[in-house]
Design a protein around this motif. Structure first.
Motif, PDB file in Angstrom:
ATOM      1  N   GLU A 201       0.833  -1.200   0.000  1.00 64.24           N
ATOM      2  CA  GLU A 201       0.000   0.000   0.000  1.00 64.24           C
ATOM      3  C   GLU A 201       0.871   1.255   0.000  1.00 64.24           C
ATOM      4  O   GLU A 201       0.620   2.210  -0.755  1.00 64.24           O
ATOM      5  CB  GLU A 201      -0.923  -0.003   1.221  1.00 64.24           C
ATOM      6  CG  GLU A 201      -1.848   1.190   1.313  1.00 64.24           C
ATOM      7  CD  GLU A 201      -2.889   1.010   2.391  1.00 64.24           C
ATOM      8  OE1 GLU A 201      -4.086   0.943   2.065  1.00 64.24           O
ATOM      9  OE2 GLU A 201      -2.507   0.921   3.587  1.00 64.24           O
ATOM     10  N   ALA A 202       1.899   1.263   0.824  1.00 66.16           N
ATOM     11  CA  ALA A 202       2.785   2.422   0.909  1.00 66.16           C
ATOM     12  C   ALA A 202       3.486   2.685  -0.426  1.00 66.16           C
ATOM     13  O   ALA A 202       3.577   3.830  -0.885  1.00 66.16           O
ATOM     14  CB  ALA A 202       3.814   2.224   2.017  1.00 66.16           C
ATOM     15  N   VAL A 203       3.978   1.623  -1.079  1.00 64.27           N
ATOM     16  CA  VAL A 203       4.671   1.796  -2.362  1.00 64.27           C
ATOM     17  C   VAL A 203       3.687   2.222  -3.445  1.00 64.27           C
ATOM     18  O   VAL A 203       4.035   2.977  -4.353  1.00 64.27           O
ATOM     19  CB  VAL A 203       5.418   0.504  -2.753  1.00 64.27           C
ATOM     20  CG1 VAL A 203       6.038   0.621  -4.145  1.00 64.27           C
ATOM     21  CG2 VAL A 203       6.515   0.195  -1.722  1.00 64.27           C
ATOM     22  N   THR A 204       2.442   1.779  -3.356  1.00 62.85           N
ATOM     23  CA  THR A 204       1.410   2.193  -4.303  1.00 62.85           C
ATOM     24  C   THR A 204       1.132   3.690  -4.209  1.00 62.85           C
ATOM     25  O   THR A 204       0.928   4.364  -5.224  1.00 62.85           O
ATOM     26  CB  THR A 204       0.104   1.418  -4.044  1.00 62.85           C
ATOM     27  OG1 THR A 204       0.332   0.025  -4.259  1.00 62.85           O
ATOM     28  CG2 THR A 204      -1.021   1.886  -4.956  1.00 62.85           C
ATOM     29  N   LEU A 205       1.150   4.224  -2.993  1.00 58.33           N
ATOM     30  CA  LEU A 205       0.657   5.585  -2.769  1.00 58.33           C
ATOM     31  C   LEU A 205       1.737   6.663  -2.661  1.00 58.33           C
ATOM     32  O   LEU A 205       1.536   7.780  -3.132  1.00 58.33           O
ATOM     33  CB  LEU A 205      -0.172   5.609  -1.478  1.00 58.33           C
ATOM     34  CG  LEU A 205      -1.452   4.771  -1.460  1.00 58.33           C
ATOM     35  CD1 LEU A 205      -2.055   4.780  -0.057  1.00 58.33           C
ATOM     36  CD2 LEU A 205      -2.461   5.286  -2.476  1.00 58.33           C
ATOM     37  N   ALA A 206       2.868   6.358  -2.047  1.00 62.93           N
ATOM     38  CA  ALA A 206       3.730   7.406  -1.495  1.00 62.93           C
ATOM     39  C   ALA A 206       4.746   7.985  -2.469  1.00 62.93           C
ATOM     40  O   ALA A 206       5.261   7.291  -3.348  1.00 62.93           O
ATOM     41  CB  ALA A 206       4.457   6.870  -0.269  1.00 62.93           C
ATOM     42  N   ASP A 207       5.067   9.267  -2.238  1.00 61.26           N
ATOM     43  CA  ASP A 207       6.268   9.872  -2.812  1.00 61.26           C
ATOM     44  C   ASP A 207       7.490   9.412  -2.025  1.00 61.26           C
ATOM     45  O   ASP A 207       8.541   9.129  -2.599  1.00 61.26           O
ATOM     46  CB  ASP A 207       6.188  11.403  -2.738  1.00 61.26           C
ATOM     47  CG  ASP A 207       5.086  11.990  -3.595  1.00 61.26           C
ATOM     48  OD1 ASP A 207       4.937  11.541  -4.739  1.00 61.26           O
ATOM     49  OD2 ASP A 207       4.378  12.889  -3.116  1.00 61.26           O
ATOM     50  N   ARG A 208       7.336   9.382  -0.691  1.00 64.17           N
ATOM     51  CA  ARG A 208       8.401   8.910   0.196  1.00 64.17           C
ATOM     52  C   ARG A 208       7.779   8.059   1.295  1.00 64.17           C
ATOM     53  O   ARG A 208       6.629   8.273   1.673  1.00 64.17           O
ATOM     54  CB  ARG A 208       9.172  10.080   0.826  1.00 64.17           C
ATOM     55  CG  ARG A 208      10.022  10.865  -0.156  1.00 64.17           C
ATOM     56  CD  ARG A 208      10.903  11.893   0.547  1.00 64.17           C
ATOM     57  NE  ARG A 208      10.096  12.866   1.277  1.00 64.17           N
ATOM     58  CZ  ARG A 208      10.416  13.351   2.477  1.00 64.17           C
ATOM     59  NH1 ARG A 208      11.507  12.923   3.098  1.00 64.17           N
ATOM     60  NH2 ARG A 208       9.642  14.245   3.064  1.00 64.17           N
TER      61      ARG A 208
END
Length: 251
Positions: A201-208
Motif C-alpha cells: 500500500e505504501a509503495v502504491t501511494l507514497a512519494d516517500r
C-alpha cells in the motif's frame, strides 16, 4: 528551504508512558519533514509507535519531548488545519452522508448556503453525490471511508492525516480506494501523511516512505519511491521497492 518552511516537521519527538513497572518508551527522537503537497507514508512493524506518532501529529496526544510543527506553528491540540481519517469510520449513525460531511463546517459556523455548496463539492469529489441522504448503516465499508475522507476535506485542511484508513476493507475495495484517494490528492493538492502496516500500500501511494523500527519507535530510513503513477504491482521496479522496505522493517 528552512525546516519551518516545510508543511509538517516532526522534530525529535519522544514519548514515554509512565507505568507502575517503570514506564514504556514508545518513541525516541523521531525526526522527519513533509513538504507541501507531498504524499508520505509511515510504515513499520507492530509496536513501533506508528499510532502514537499519528496521535501526536494530530494533536490528540502530547510528546514527552520534541515537537511537531505545522507550517512552522507548534501542534498543541487538534487543529482545523489537520483533517483526520481513522481506520474506524467514526460516522454519526443518526446523520445522513450529507449530515456527516457537513459536521465540521457546522462547528465553524459557516452559513447554510456556503455549507451546502461545500458539501456538494466534497460528495462529488468522492463520488457519493447519489448517496447524500443515505445513513451509515446503508453503506458499504468503502463508502463509509469515502464519507470520512469527504468530511475531513470539507473544512479545507492543509494536511490530511490518515491512520490505516483502508485496513478494514477487502483487497478489491482497498485497490479502488487507493485510486480514488490518489485522484483526490492530485485534484486538491493536499499534503497527505498516511500511516499503514501494508508495505505494498505504501509503495502504491507514497512519494516517500518513512520506515520506522521498534524498541523504541524510531526512524530507520526514509525511502524515495521514484515510480511513475499509476503504479503497476506486477512491475519489477515496484517489487524491488517493496522488498527493500520489507528488508528494512525486518532488520
Amino acid at each position: 528551504m528552512s525546516e519551518d518552511d516545510r508543511r509538517v516537521v516532526v522534530d525529535g519527538v519522544s514519548k514515554l508512558y509512565d507505568r507502575d513497572d517503570g514506564g514504556v518508551q514508545a518513541l525516541e527522537d523521531v525526526e522527519f519533514a513533509v513538504d507541501d503537497g507531498e504524499f508520505v507514508c509511515v510504515v513499520g512493524p507492530s509496536g513501533c509507535g506508528k499510532t502514537t506518532l499519528f496521535r501526536i501529529i494530530g494533536g490528540l496526544e502530547s510528546a514527552t519531548s520534541g515537537q511537531v510543527r505545522l507550517s512552522g506553528a507548534p501542534v498543541t491540540e487538534p487543529s482545523p488545519d489537520l483533517g483526520i481519517v481513522f481506520q474506524e469510520y467514526h460516522l454519526f449513525p443518526w446523520r445522513t452522508v450529507r449530515g456527516n460531511v457537513a459536521f465540521g463546517l457546522e462547528q465553524q459556523a459557516i452559513d447554510a448556503e456556503a455549507r451546502e455548496e461545500r458539501v456538494d463539492a466534497m460528495l462529488d469529489l468522492v463520488g457519493l453525490e447519489a448517496f447524500d441522504e443515505a445513513y451509515p448503516t446503508e453503506l458499504s465499508g468503502g463508502m463509509k471511508q469515502r464519507v470520512g475522507i469527504a468530511r475531513a476535506l470539507a473544512v479545507d485542511p492543509e494536511i490530511l492525516l490518515m491512520d490505516e484508513p483502508f485496513g478494514s476493507v477487502d483487497a478489491q475495495t482497498r485497490s479502488m480506494l487507493h485510486e480514488e484517494l490518489l485522484s483526490v490528492w492530485e485534484e486538491t493538492g493536499k499534503t497527505v501523511l498516511f500511516v499503514t502496516h501494508d508495505v505494498d500500500e505504501a509503495v502504491t501511494l507514497a512519494d516517500r516512505i518513512v520506515v520506522m523500527g521498534a524498541g523504541p519507535g524510531h526512524v530507520q530510513e526514509i525511502v524515495d519511491v521514484d515510480l511513475d503513477r499509476p503504479r503497476d504491482r506486477t512491475d519489477g521496479a515496484f517489487a524491488e521497492n517493496v522488498e527493500y522496505v520489507r528488508g528494512l522493517i525486518s532488520e
